[in-house]
Enzyme design. Structure first.
Site, short mmCIF file in Angstrom:
data_model
loop_
_atom_site.label_atom_id
_atom_site.label_comp_id
_atom_site.label_asym_id
_atom_site.label_seq_id
_atom_site.Cartn_x
_atom_site.Cartn_y
_atom_site.Cartn_z
N ARG A 38 12.79 -11.13 -17.44
CA ARG A 38 11.59 -11.09 -18.29
C ARG A 38 11.17 -9.66 -18.62
O ARG A 38 10.27 -9.44 -19.43
CB ARG A 38 10.45 -11.87 -17.63
CG ARG A 38 10.76 -13.37 -17.59
CD ARG A 38 9.71 -14.22 -16.90
NE ARG A 38 8.36 -13.75 -17.04
CZ ARG A 38 7.54 -13.46 -16.01
NH1 ARG A 38 7.95 -13.60 -14.77
NH2 ARG A 38 6.32 -13.03 -16.23
N ASN A 39 11.79 -8.66 -17.98
CA ASN A 39 11.48 -7.26 -18.28
C ASN A 39 12.16 -6.91 -19.60
O ASN A 39 13.33 -7.23 -19.82
CB ASN A 39 11.99 -6.36 -17.15
CG ASN A 39 11.46 -4.95 -17.28
OD1 ASN A 39 11.69 -4.28 -18.28
ND2 ASN A 39 10.77 -4.49 -16.26
N HIS A 40 11.44 -6.24 -20.47
CA HIS A 40 11.95 -5.92 -21.81
C HIS A 40 12.78 -4.64 -21.88
O HIS A 40 13.25 -4.28 -22.96
CB HIS A 40 10.78 -5.79 -22.79
CG HIS A 40 10.13 -7.08 -23.13
ND1 HIS A 40 8.77 -7.21 -23.35
CD2 HIS A 40 10.64 -8.33 -23.31
CE1 HIS A 40 8.48 -8.46 -23.64
NE2 HIS A 40 9.60 -9.16 -23.61
#
Length: 159
Positions: A38-40
């Protein structure tokens, strides 16, 4: 419990150094920077360089950064923290950036992944001569800014 950062990914050609604060729980478990799906971070980097899709293999990601003269590290060497949020950090020790920048004089730009990494760095080292700082929105899933807005702001430091 004391947690430790990873080794830096920097070489003699590195010009841009991206600094986080300290790896989150998912990254620590996998022993990879920005491992939380979920980290961009990786999506932003690969989108900015028009190099999608993102490889699964961490070593390929590191090689991609190196090929674009980008290094990766964290401001903190170690700290105590429950969970993954920077606001829970205490008893921190910073990495040795004076020595690092002496060893790698080609680094002229530091990009902070989030305000907290900049705050820890600036408190200890201040403004280092010859280095341009960019404070970017955190790529963490805890930062609820949309991917599109993060991407637009991050694009400013790669022009």
């Amino acid at each position: 419990m004391t947690i430790h950062s990873f080794p830096c990914f920097i070489n003699s050609e590195t010009e841009i150094l991206i600094l986080g604060t300290m790896p989150g729980a998912v990254s620590l478990a996998k022993q990879e920077y920005y491992a939380n799906p979920r980290n961009h971070f990786w999506k932003i980097i690969y989108t900015l360089f028009e190099a999608l899709p993102i490889p699964e293999n961490f070593e390929e990601k590191v090689q991609f950064l190196r090929s674009n003269k980008i290094g990766l590290w964290d401001v903190l060497e170690n700290c105590e923290r429950k969970g993954s949020l920077d606001i829970h950090i205490k008893n921190q020790k910073e990495n040795d950036f004076e020595d690092l920048l002496d060893k790698f004089p080609s680094i002229t730009k530091i990009v902070f992944n989030g305000k907290q990494s900049h705050a820890f760095f600036y408190k200890r080292f201040g403004q280092i001569e010859g280095i341009t700082y960019f404070v970017m929105p955190s790529t963490s899933p805890a930062n609820t800014m949309t991917f599109e807005n993060k991407l637009k702001i991050w694009s400013n430091c790669f022009k």
